[in-house]
Design a protein around this motif. Structure first.
Motif, PDB file in Angstrom:
ATOM      1  N   PHE A  68       0.858  -1.178   0.000  1.00  0.00           N
ATOM      2  CA  PHE A  68       0.000   0.000   0.000  1.00  0.00           C
ATOM      3  C   PHE A  68       0.898   1.232   0.000  1.00  0.00           C
ATOM      4  O   PHE A  68       1.801   1.337   0.819  1.00  0.00           O
ATOM      5  N   GLY A  69       0.710   2.140  -0.924  1.00  0.00           N
ATOM      6  CA  GLY A  69       1.566   3.314  -1.038  1.00  0.00           C
ATOM      7  C   GLY A  69       2.489   3.232  -2.239  1.00  0.00           C
ATOM      8  O   GLY A  69       3.089   4.220  -2.630  1.00  0.00           O
ATOM      9  N   GLY A  70       2.622   2.035  -2.844  1.00  0.00           N
ATOM     10  CA  GLY A  70       3.360   1.918  -4.086  1.00  0.00           C
ATOM     11  C   GLY A  70       4.765   1.359  -4.015  1.00  0.00           C
ATOM     12  O   GLY A  70       5.384   1.139  -5.052  1.00  0.00           O
ATOM     13  N   ASP A  71       5.309   1.127  -2.826  1.00  0.00           N
ATOM     14  CA  ASP A  71       6.649   0.533  -2.737  1.00  0.00           C
ATOM     15  C   ASP A  71       6.595  -0.931  -3.158  1.00  0.00           C
ATOM     16  O   ASP A  71       5.658  -1.647  -2.813  1.00  0.00           O
ATOM     17  N   ALA A 145      -2.976  -4.524  -8.972  1.00  0.00           N
ATOM     18  CA  ALA A 145      -2.247  -4.196  -7.743  1.00  0.00           C
ATOM     19  C   ALA A 145      -3.163  -3.512  -6.733  1.00  0.00           C
ATOM     20  O   ALA A 145      -3.117  -3.816  -5.535  1.00  0.00           O
ATOM     21  N   LYS A 146      -4.006  -2.609  -7.188  1.00  0.00           N
ATOM     22  CA  LYS A 146      -4.932  -1.917  -6.289  1.00  0.00           C
ATOM     23  C   LYS A 146      -5.949  -2.902  -5.697  1.00  0.00           C
ATOM     24  O   LYS A 146      -6.285  -2.821  -4.521  1.00  0.00           O
ATOM     25  N   GLU A 147      -6.410  -3.828  -6.510  1.00  0.00           N
ATOM     26  CA  GLU A 147      -7.336  -4.862  -6.041  1.00  0.00           C
ATOM     27  C   GLU A 147      -6.680  -5.691  -4.927  1.00  0.00           C
ATOM     28  O   GLU A 147      -7.287  -5.957  -3.885  1.00  0.00           O
ATOM     29  N   THR A 148      -5.431  -6.072  -5.142  1.00  0.00           N
ATOM     30  CA  THR A 148      -4.694  -6.852  -4.145  1.00  0.00           C
ATOM     31  C   THR A 148      -4.479  -6.053  -2.869  1.00  0.00           C
ATOM     32  O   THR A 148      -4.601  -6.590  -1.764  1.00  0.00           O
ATOM     33  N   MET A 149      -4.173  -4.754  -2.999  1.00  0.00           N
ATOM     34  CA  MET A 149      -3.967  -3.903  -1.822  1.00  0.00           C
ATOM     35  C   MET A 149      -5.229  -3.823  -0.967  1.00  0.00           C
ATOM     36  O   MET A 149      -5.163  -3.930   0.256  1.00  0.00           O
ATOM     37  N   ALA A 151      -7.740  -5.987  -0.840  1.00  0.00           N
ATOM     38  CA  ALA A 151      -7.979  -7.297  -0.219  1.00  0.00           C
ATOM     39  C   ALA A 151      -7.041  -7.517   0.970  1.00  0.00           C
ATOM     40  O   ALA A 151      -7.462  -8.025   2.018  1.00  0.00           O
ATOM     41  N   ASP A 152      -5.767  -7.128   0.812  1.00  0.00           N
ATOM     42  CA  ASP A 152      -4.794  -7.276   1.911  1.00  0.00           C
ATOM     43  C   ASP A 152      -5.184  -6.439   3.125  1.00  0.00           C
ATOM     44  O   ASP A 152      -5.075  -6.885   4.265  1.00  0.00           O
ATOM     45  N   ILE A 153      -5.634  -5.215   2.889  1.00  0.00           N
ATOM     46  CA  ILE A 153      -6.028  -4.333   3.982  1.00  0.00           C
ATOM     47  C   ILE A 153      -7.252  -4.890   4.706  1.00  0.00           C
ATOM     48  O   ILE A 153      -7.302  -4.908   5.934  1.00  0.00           O
ATOM     49  N   LEU A 154      -8.232  -5.355   3.941  1.00  0.00           N
ATOM     50  CA  LEU A 154      -9.416  -5.937   4.567  1.00  0.00           C
ATOM     51  C   LEU A 154      -9.055  -7.155   5.410  1.00  0.00           C
ATOM     52  O   LEU A 154      -9.616  -7.376   6.482  1.00  0.00           O
TER      53      LEU A 154
END
Length: 186
Positions: A68-71, A145-149, A151-154
């Motif tokens: 998250f944040g792009g790194d 990538a945004k979809e994965t981010m 899902a990871d946060i949830l």
């Protein structure tokens, strides 16, 4: 933990939220759901992942995914290293800037092999203004990538093991801004 069906997840959210509230910050989600209990897998990972890297060490890694944040996130053994200005599929030589007991941050010294998903950013201010961290990634890979981010946060913050569906791609990937605020109502 057994995955909940959608109706059970909604009921759980309603019970925790009470009256309608905005849910858009990490601390608010942790307050609502509590901190995630450490699983057996997490405990085992901590035992296996020993910090062997120090500041100014230089290592070669492959970038596996985006944080998250792009790194970009790559691993040296099992040890995660966060590297800005990288995309999944890059092979890079990295200098360690900061070392923590569970991860490191680094900077690119040399790109050994570029990812097939890497493109030249179209914005002349890319990397300077901070408005578009993953513009050097092909648009379809950005959406994934945004979809994965999300899902990871949830999963990490909310404890919800769910799949993100129906990601809507813009017909024009540039010259627009979108900000999402999620609200849950009873």
């Amino acid at each position: 933990m057994k995955p909940l069906d959608e109706e059970a997840m909604l009921e759980r959210l309603r019970e925790k939220l009470g009256p309608t509230r905005k849910v858009d910050e990490r601390s608010e989600l942790e307050r609502l759901f509590g901190k995630k209990d450490e699983t057996q897998e997490d405990k085992l990972r901590k035992q296996l992942v020993k910090p062997t890297l120090k500041v100014d060490d230089i290592v070669d890694i492959n970038i596996d995914k985006l944080a998250f944040g792009g790194d970009g996130i790559g691993r040296h053994g099992n040890f995660p290293i966060f590297v800005p200005d990288t995309v999944p599929g890059d092979a890079v030589k990295v200098r360690i800037n900061t070392a923590y007991k569970d991860r490191c941050n680094g900077e690119v010294v040399e790109v050994l092999a570029k990812s097939s998903n890497r493109i030249k950013a179209s914005c002349p201010l890319f990397g300077k203004c901070g408005g578009c961290q993953i513009q050097s990634l092909v648009y379809t890979a950005q959406v994934k990538a945004k979809e994965t981010m999300v899902a990871d946060i949830l999963k990490k913050i909310g404890g919800l093991d769910t799949r993100v569906r129906n990601v809507i791609q813009s017909p024009e990937p540039y010259s627009y801004r979108i900000r999402t605020r999620l609200q849950v109502a009873v």
